[in-house]
Scaffold this motif. Structure first.
Motif, PDB file in Angstrom:
ATOM      1  N   TYR A 132      17.548  -2.256  28.615  1.00 28.85           N
ATOM      2  CA  TYR A 132      17.105  -0.957  30.572  1.00 28.85           C
ATOM      3  C   TYR A 132      16.058  -1.382  30.924  1.00 28.85           C
ATOM      4  N   ASP A 177      14.528   8.536  25.281  1.00 24.58           N
ATOM      5  CA  ASP A 177      15.136   9.320  26.053  1.00 24.58           C
ATOM      6  C   ASP A 177      16.840   9.218  26.169  1.00 24.58           C
ATOM      7  N   LYS A 178      16.818   7.879  26.834  1.00 20.89           N
ATOM      8  CA  LYS A 178      18.433   7.521  27.206  1.00 20.89           C
ATOM      9  C   LYS A 178      19.043   6.870  25.922  1.00 20.89           C
ATOM     10  N   ASN A 215      20.481  10.950  24.699  1.00 14.91           N
ATOM     11  CA  ASN A 215      21.702  11.443  25.175  1.00 14.91           C
ATOM     12  C   ASN A 215      22.837  10.657  25.017  1.00 14.91           C
ATOM     13  N   ALA A 216      22.709   9.154  24.725  1.00 17.58           N
ATOM     14  CA  ALA A 216      23.363   8.392  24.334  1.00 17.58           C
ATOM     15  C   ALA A 216      23.519   8.673  23.038  1.00 17.58           C
ATOM     16  N   GLU A 250      26.921   4.215  29.758  1.00 17.92           N
ATOM     17  CA  GLU A 250      27.118   6.100  30.192  1.00 17.92           C
ATOM     18  C   GLU A 250      25.235   6.345  30.707  1.00 17.92           C
ATOM     19  N   GLN A 251      23.836   5.467  29.915  1.00 14.73           N
ATOM     20  CA  GLN A 251      23.254   6.104  30.151  1.00 14.73           C
ATOM     21  C   GLN A 251      22.087   5.623  30.618  1.00 14.73           C
TER      22      GLN A 251
END
Ligand code: PRT
Ligand code: ZN
Length: 595
Positions: free
Chosen positions: A223, A80-81, A84-85, A208-209
């Motif tokens: 992450y 998901d991240k 978004n990135a 940013e994510q």
């Protein structure tokens, strides 16, 4: 060289690099991190799609996991991240047609260890004087020390940016994993301004994510693993300037997972065969969980296409055919095909007509037979006897369009249509409507609710439909046609059996005559199901021509006869054949028929 001499550019760079290296998160750093969050560790894994213009996963330099999983896998939140990135990246000026490609994600701990110890052995040979600890740090730069490695948690990724309009990777100064160059360090000075900018942008959209970067490899981000926890905590501490209290606040979100554990989390035991590649795939929409699902998957399977239905997800791929299967509600199927979200779909004709779909019907599949019926209460004193009596009455249905069309055609103008989604049959009982329009197959449901059919509006069965645009795309059309060819071959074959029998020579002519007596049987076709199937007549007729072979040692009295017959035909002719002393009648399934 004397110490007063100015240092050379090379030497200067070397000291710069050493300074850089001293800031990298080291193996020793990671060994201090041991605080876990067991809730977040329950999070599942996700297979990153291998095609498209969003985030995609493709192995590039490291392919050590490729045999176990041809797809790159990461934790769901990581995916998901990344998405978004990727979205944010596309908004940056100059990166509109760019996408993030993940070149590495999950790696099994087993492979991590193997790689680590391979490189360790090599380094040991090259640097015999180094201590074990020093060696460990050196190797760790290239391939993380197994106990602390991020890739086995599903939280670490290696990423690069690809410009899909230009068809090329952006310049990052080095290749991913080009370990023979110090330019792989994020802050390396020895690369073009262009490459520096690309690194900066990649890092900014990732961080940013919430990803943590790794300064020793411009492509590596993580992450939820130990490195992420260490990095985040160190940054916090630095911000606070409070170096006394070294208590870490961010816990490790993800523990390492064995490959067998992950495969359960994603695709149960079928995961390993969930192979895919980068071929162009067409997307087929099918019903997720309903009357059509089982038959649909069974037809695909018998056509040689096995679909692994992921219980949680709604998209599945197939090994043996360039197909992606989308599991959705049946009412959505024709809409998704119309919109081009799916190239093809398998859906009831009733749904297709009700949605006034503009997709093309490619094939009638012969299952899911039913009809759309206008039904009324079954009572002698009913004031509805003929269609015209419906004037002024209320009809409950979830098929408004087809009902209106029908009424218009019959010139019945004054009818109130009540939209209801389920349990339509009950509407007359509770005086919510005077009649209904609903799907009927056995009629059991109507009888149960004391209703009877007044008119049939539409005969329906499942159909394979195709998006018009996909049909114009030569490559896609090619795949669609191949799929239909396979399905047709199975549906045709399914009706017929290969038959073998031993025939007395004396009655051979009569037997052949019986077998060749086809027309009648072809036309008075038995099950309705079979009627629908457009038999490829010529092929079948050729195959039906009996082949007669002698039987060794009994050439004079017996011969063997082979032909192709429908099952119903076999039963029908059985008695006659037996009377002619035909023996050993064997019949077999035919797997497929190809013209
Ligand atoms: O959840 P989702 O939206 O995907 O499913 P759904 O509930 O809308 O559809 P589903 O699974 O019930 O049906 C899918 C398709 O199967 C329909 O669109 C038809 O094309 C086809 N089909 C075939 C049927 C029936 N036979 C059928 N009998 N769809 C529904 N029925 C209903 C009927 O209306 C009655 O309520 O089943 C009940 C029993 O019918 P009888 O006549 O056998 O008693
Ligand atoms: Zn990495």
């Amino acid at each position: 060289m004397s110490s007063s001499e100015k240092i050379s550019v090379e030497q200067y760079k070397e000291t710069q690099l050493q300074r850089l290296e001293s800031g990298f998160v080291s193996c020793a750093d990671l060994l201090t991190v041991n605080d876990y969050d067991d809730e977040t560790d329950k999070e599942g894994f996700y297979v990153i799609p291998s095609a498209g213009d969003g985030v995609i996963g493709r192995y590039r330099s490291l392919k050590d996991m490729e045999n176990d999983t041809p797809n790159i896998i990461v934790r769901k939140s990581v995916y998901d991240k990344l998405c978004n990135a990727d979205r944010i990246l596309k908004r940056k000026s100059g990166y509109k047609n760019c996408q993030i490609i993940v070149t590495y994600g999950y790696r099994s701990p087993e492979i991590q260890a193997k790689l680590y110890f391979d490189i360790l052995a090599e380094k040991k040979e090259n640097y015999p004087s180094l201590s074990d600890e020093e060696l460990r740090e050196i190797v760790h730069r290239e391939i993380a020390f197994p106990d602390v490695a991020g890739h086995p948690t599903g939280g670490a990724v290696d990423v690069i940016i690809f410009d899909y309009k230009k068809g090329k990777f952006l310049d990052f100064g080095t290749e991913i994993c080009q370990f023979d160059s110090k330019n792989i360090y994020y802050a390396s000075d020895d690369i073009t301004p262009e490459a520096k900018k690309n690194r900066r942008i990649l890092r900014s959209v990732m961080c940013e994510q919430g990803f943590a970067p790794y300064d020793g490899e411009w492509w590596h981000f993580c992450y939820g693993d130990k490195e992420w926890a260490f990095y985040s905590n160190r940054r916090e501490l630095r911000k606070k300037g409070d170096r006394k209290d070294i208590k870490t606040e961010k816990k490790v979100l993800y523990r390492q997972k064995e490959f067998s554990e992950i495969s359960e989390i994603i695709y149960n035991d079928k995961f390993k065969t969930h192979v895919t590649d980068n071929r162009l795939r067409i997307r087929l929409a099918v019903q997720k969980d309903g009357r059509l699902t089982e038959k649909t998957l069974s037809i695909l399977k018998r056509s040689g296409i096995e679909v692994m239905q992921d219980k949680r997800g709604f998209l599945a791929k197939t090994d043996d055919f360039p197909l992606e299967v989308l599991f959705v509600r049946d009412d959505d199927i024709s809409k998704l095909v119309d919109a081009g979200v799916a190239d093809i779909g398998i859906v009831g004709e009733n749904v297709y007509r009700e949605n006034a779909s503009n997709s093309i019907i490619k094939k009638y599949l012969g299952f899911g037979k039913c009809f759309l019926a206008l039904a009324i209460p079954n009572k002698p004193d009913s004031d509805i006897k003929v269609l015209q009596d419906l004037n002024g009455k209320r009809i409950a249905t979830s098929y408004r369009r087809l009902t209106e069309e029908f009424l218009k055609e019959k010139d019945i103008k004054d009818v109130t249509i009540i939209d209801i989604a389920g349990s339509v049959e009950v509407a007359p009982l509770i005086d919510y409507a005077d009649a209904i329009v609903d799907i009927v197959s056995t009629g059991g449901s109507l009888r149960q609710n004391n209703l009877k059919v007044l008119a049939s509006i539409l005969n329906s069965q499942s159909i394979l439909i195709a998006n018009r645009k996909s049909e114009r795309d030569i490559e896609k059309k090619n795949i669609i046609d191949q799929l239909i060819q396979r399905i047709s071959s199975y549906l045709t074959a399914k009706q017929f059996k290969r038959v073998n029998m031993i025939v007395p020579k004396a009655s051979l002519l009569q037997v052949v005559e019986i077998i060749n007596k086809r027309e009648k049987i072809e036309n008075m076709d038995d099950s309705v199901e079979d009627n629908i199937i457009d038999v490829e007549h010529n092929t079948i007729i050729d195959m039906k021509l009996p082949v007669i072979t002698p039987i060794y040692g009994h050439e004079e009295e017996w011969c063997s006869l082979q032909t192709v017959m429908k099952l119903s035909e076999i039963w029908e002719k059985m008695e006659e054949l037996k009377r002619l002393n035909v023996a050993n009648i064997l019949f077999f399934d035919i797997e497929g028929i190809i013209n």
